[in-house]
Design a protein around this motif. Structure first.
Motif, PDB file in Angstrom:
ATOM      1  N   ASP A  22      16.902 -20.402  70.042  1.00 41.76           N
ATOM      2  CA  ASP A  22      17.201 -21.231  68.862  1.00 41.76           C
ATOM      3  C   ASP A  22      18.670 -21.172  68.464  1.00 41.76           C
ATOM      4  OD1 ASP A  22      14.543 -21.890  68.807  1.00 41.76           O
ATOM      5  OD2 ASP A  22      14.027 -20.600  67.124  1.00 41.76           O
ATOM      6  N   LEU A  39      20.004 -17.584  66.702  1.00 42.15           N
ATOM      7  CA  LEU A  39      19.669 -17.285  65.308  1.00 42.15           C
ATOM      8  C   LEU A  39      19.479 -15.794  65.069  1.00 42.15           C
ATOM      9  CD1 LEU A  39      17.189 -19.984  63.903  1.00 42.15           C
ATOM     10  CD2 LEU A  39      19.376 -19.252  62.939  1.00 42.15           C
ATOM     11  N   ARG A  68      22.495 -13.991  63.904  1.00 44.09           N
ATOM     12  CA  ARG A  68      22.804 -14.310  62.502  1.00 44.09           C
ATOM     13  C   ARG A  68      21.883 -13.527  61.571  1.00 44.09           C
ATOM     14  NH1 ARG A  68      25.457 -18.571  59.899  1.00 44.09           N
ATOM     15  NH2 ARG A  68      25.563 -18.013  57.693  1.00 44.09           N
ATOM     16  N   TRP A  69      20.590 -13.469  61.919  1.00 39.34           N
ATOM     17  CA  TRP A  69      19.648 -12.717  61.081  1.00 39.34           C
ATOM     18  C   TRP A  69      20.018 -11.238  61.034  1.00 39.34           C
ATOM     19  CZ3 TRP A  69      14.795 -15.109  63.891  1.00 39.34           C
ATOM     20  CH2 TRP A  69      14.651 -16.439  63.474  1.00 39.34           C
ATOM     21  N   ASN A 106      22.918 -10.772  58.782  1.00 43.93           N
ATOM     22  CA  ASN A 106      22.472 -10.902  57.393  1.00 43.93           C
ATOM     23  C   ASN A 106      21.806  -9.625  56.905  1.00 43.93           C
ATOM     24  OD1 ASN A 106      23.388 -13.536  57.300  1.00 43.93           O
ATOM     25  ND2 ASN A 106      21.396 -14.435  57.743  1.00 43.93           N
ATOM     26  N   ASP A 141      16.634 -21.615  53.904  1.00 41.88           N
ATOM     27  CA  ASP A 141      17.619 -21.842  54.957  1.00 41.88           C
ATOM     28  C   ASP A 141      17.535 -20.700  55.967  1.00 41.88           C
ATOM     29  OD1 ASP A 141      19.748 -22.422  56.557  1.00 41.88           O
ATOM     30  OD2 ASP A 141      21.281 -22.319  54.989  1.00 41.88           O
ATOM     31  N   GLN A 142      17.217 -21.026  57.222  1.00 41.68           N
ATOM     32  CA  GLN A 142      17.048 -19.987  58.239  1.00 41.68           C
ATOM     33  C   GLN A 142      18.334 -19.224  58.510  1.00 41.68           C
ATOM     34  OE1 GLN A 142      15.204 -21.291  61.859  1.00 41.68           O
ATOM     35  NE2 GLN A 142      13.192 -21.529  60.923  1.00 41.68           N
ATOM     36  N   ASP A 143      19.476 -19.824  58.242  1.00 41.22           N
ATOM     37  CA  ASP A 143      20.739 -19.122  58.463  1.00 41.22           C
ATOM     38  C   ASP A 143      20.931 -17.953  57.503  1.00 41.22           C
ATOM     39  OD1 ASP A 143      21.463 -20.765  60.542  1.00 41.22           O
ATOM     40  OD2 ASP A 143      22.613 -22.140  59.292  1.00 41.22           O
ATOM     41  N   LEU A 144      20.153 -17.897  56.429  1.00 39.29           N
ATOM     42  CA  LEU A 144      20.251 -16.813  55.452  1.00 39.29           C
ATOM     43  C   LEU A 144      19.150 -15.765  55.628  1.00 39.29           C
ATOM     44  CD1 LEU A 144      21.025 -18.903  52.235  1.00 39.29           C
ATOM     45  CD2 LEU A 144      22.645 -17.575  53.598  1.00 39.29           C
ATOM     46  N   TYR A 145      18.227 -15.986  56.563  1.00 37.51           N
ATOM     47  CA  TYR A 145      17.104 -15.068  56.731  1.00 37.51           C
ATOM     48  C   TYR A 145      17.576 -13.682  57.161  1.00 37.51           C
ATOM     49  CZ  TYR A 145      13.522 -18.765  56.609  1.00 37.51           C
ATOM     50  OH  TYR A 145      12.676 -19.783  56.234  1.00 37.51           O
TER      51      TYR A 145
END
Length: 294
Positions: free
Chosen positions: A79, A82, A85-86, A89, A235-239
């Motif tokens: 994906d 992602l 990024r997770w 985060n 927002d998946q970018d903030l998960y």
């Protein structure tokens, strides 16, 4: 008399047998507990080396379908990357949130211990009462407050609530009682130090083991936090990792290619907590004995 003398050693032998039985029972219980704790971790390590077909068609202990590096590559490319990024985060939420939260909690506990103010014990009673409240109960009120403030689906919606921990305030007071003598603070004041300087330059250094202990508790709680991000974020970018892996696991029933990356992601998600406890365990152990100093 001879018969009584001959029978005298029997109670000692009985006590020895009972002691041996007791030690054997304790060892058995400890061994089973360790096995129960480590078995899922061992399965996770072995399953992370399997491809999708071998994961369901072969024994997890076999060497069939070994694809650890491929799973690792798929994890960070799935994906559009992602997972990376997770992970970032989660590190930001947990490390920064735990550091600031520990400083706030220890400072509040220090104030409850060293200063006299109106209704102090009643307010501390409210802090203890807040410890009893499950975090899931607070998710909806926090969401409504964040919605009114316009913070829903932002970094701050997850970050701000984790800064305040009633249990950390309670531990901060216990550590302050155990590590910071009133005589030391009084000497600092006589030397001309103000209250803030006495806290930062004197008390905070003594509270370092307690600060690390609160940090570790906060780090574990924030890293494993799931329900609050699920309520606050779309927002998946903030998960964080916990919520991201949940979404992938939910998609795995339709797209089985997610199963290997979920397992590999779960394995990597354990690493920061293990490293934190391994590197800081010396401070953590000494912090847990703070109450015994008084």
């Amino acid at each position: 008399m001879s018969a009584q003398t001959a029978a005298a050693p029997r109670p000692a032998r009985v006590r020895g047998a009972r002691g041996l039985l007791g030690r054997s029972t304790v060892r058995l219980v400890v061994g089973l507990s360790v096995l129960y704790t480590l078995a899922p971790v061992l399965w996770l390590v072995l399953a992370s080396t399997k491809d999708r077909d071998a994961l369901f068609s072969s024994d997890v202990l076999s060497l069939d379908g070994f694809s650890f590096l491929r799973n690792l590559d798929d994890l960070f490319s799935m994906d559009g990357g992602l997972y990376g990024r997770w992970y970032a985060n989660s590190l930001l939420y947990a490390v920064l949130g735990a550091a600031l939260g520990a400083l706030i909690s220890v400072a509040c506990g220090y104030a409850f211990d060293k200063y006299a103010f109106r209704h102090k014990e009643k307010l501390f009673g409210l802090v203890l009462a807040a410890v009893m409240v499950p975090q899931t109960v607070l998710a909806l009120p926090l969401y409504l407050m964040a919605s009114q403030a316009g913070l829903v689906n932002t970094f701050w919606a997850v970050f701000i609530p984790v800064l305040f921990n009633p249990f950390g305030v309670y531990l901060g007071r216990i550590f302050s009682q155990g590590y910071v003598p009133d005589e030391v603070l009084e000497a600092a004041r006589i030397d001309g130090a103000g209250e803030l300087a006495a806290y930062v330059k004197v008390a905070l250094r003594m509270l370092a083991p307690g600060l690390v202990t609160v940090f570790l508790f906060q780090l574990t709680a924030i890293w494993n936090n799931f329900f609050l991000p699920m309520v606050m974020l779309s927002d998946q970018d903030l998960y964080p990792v916990s919520l991201g892996l949940y979404t992938w696991n939910s998609s795995a029933s339709v797209s089985p290619e997610y199963y290997p990356v979920v397992i590999m992601g779960s394995l990597l998600a354990v690493v920061p907590l293990v490293l934190a406890f391994a590197l800081l365990q010396r401070f953590w152990r000494s912090g847990l004995t703070a109450g015994a100093v008084k």
